[in-house]
Write a protein that holds these residues in place. Sequence first.
Motif, short mmCIF file in Angstrom:
data_model
loop_
_atom_site.label_atom_id
_atom_site.label_comp_id
_atom_site.label_asym_id
_atom_site.label_seq_id
_atom_site.Cartn_x
_atom_site.Cartn_y
_atom_site.Cartn_z
N ILE A 32 5.42 0.87 11.12
CA ILE A 32 6.78 0.09 9.86
C ILE A 32 6.04 1.18 8.68
CG2 ILE A 32 6.60 -2.04 8.10
CD1 ILE A 32 7.76 -2.62 11.43
N GLY A 33 6.55 1.84 8.11
CA GLY A 33 6.64 1.75 6.95
C GLY A 33 7.41 1.02 5.36
N ALA A 34 7.30 1.86 4.33
CA ALA A 34 8.02 0.74 3.60
C ALA A 34 8.17 1.57 2.17
CB ALA A 34 7.47 -0.21 2.80
N ASN B 239 1.15 -1.37 -0.69
CA ASN B 239 0.33 0.14 0.08
C ASN B 239 0.47 1.32 -0.46
OD1 ASN B 239 -3.32 -1.09 0.61
ND2 ASN B 239 -1.71 -2.78 1.34
N CYS B 240 1.50 1.42 -0.99
CA CYS B 240 2.01 3.13 -1.10
C CYS B 240 1.71 3.82 -0.29
CB CYS B 240 2.02 3.35 -2.63
SG CYS B 240 3.07 4.87 -3.26
N GLY B 241 2.65 4.19 0.48
CA GLY B 241 3.02 5.12 1.23
C GLY B 241 1.95 5.14 2.38
N ALA B 242 1.64 3.87 2.59
CA ALA B 242 1.20 3.25 4.23
C ALA B 242 2.28 3.52 5.44
CB ALA B 242 0.96 1.98 4.37
N CYS B 243 1.46 4.13 6.59
CA CYS B 243 2.55 3.42 7.77
C CYS B 243 1.12 2.98 8.41
CB CYS B 243 2.87 4.90 8.76
SG CYS B 243 3.92 5.84 7.81
#
Length: 149
Positions: A87-89, A44-48
């Motif tokens: 957690i972020g990616a 999920n782009c931009g998800a934290c």
Amino acid sequence: MIGIDLHLKLLNLSPFVNRVMIYMQGCFAGGTTLRSAKDLAENNCGACVLIVCPEMMSMYFHGPIRMDPESLVVPALFGDGAATVVIGADPMSTERGLNQLFRACQSIVPNSMHALKGPIHEAGMAIMMSKKILEFLAGCVWDCLSHAL
């Protein structure tokens, strides 16, 4: 189900934030939650993803059960506690975390079906550990580490 997540109102999160609750899983919940949060953040782009893990072993504490006096061992060894992590990616983010979660995995220890049990008695649920639990763990550490790394 009303859960502990409703007590996070101090964070002023939107009531529309997606939530996933994993209840009554003990230590297993930590690994499951890290693995799930990593997957959610990466997909999920931009998800934290905020992880909040309270552990309340005191709810298992009660007087000894005549048939199972070892029901006192687990509450005596493990106590209440809590941890939280975000957690972020997003590789393009200007925020940099303290650590990188490279991989999250879990393993089933062979022949360990009876290493932990949680029978329900008149006093509530009792968590009991096999006296062989250290043997189970010692026998699988190398395989688990090899798989993880």
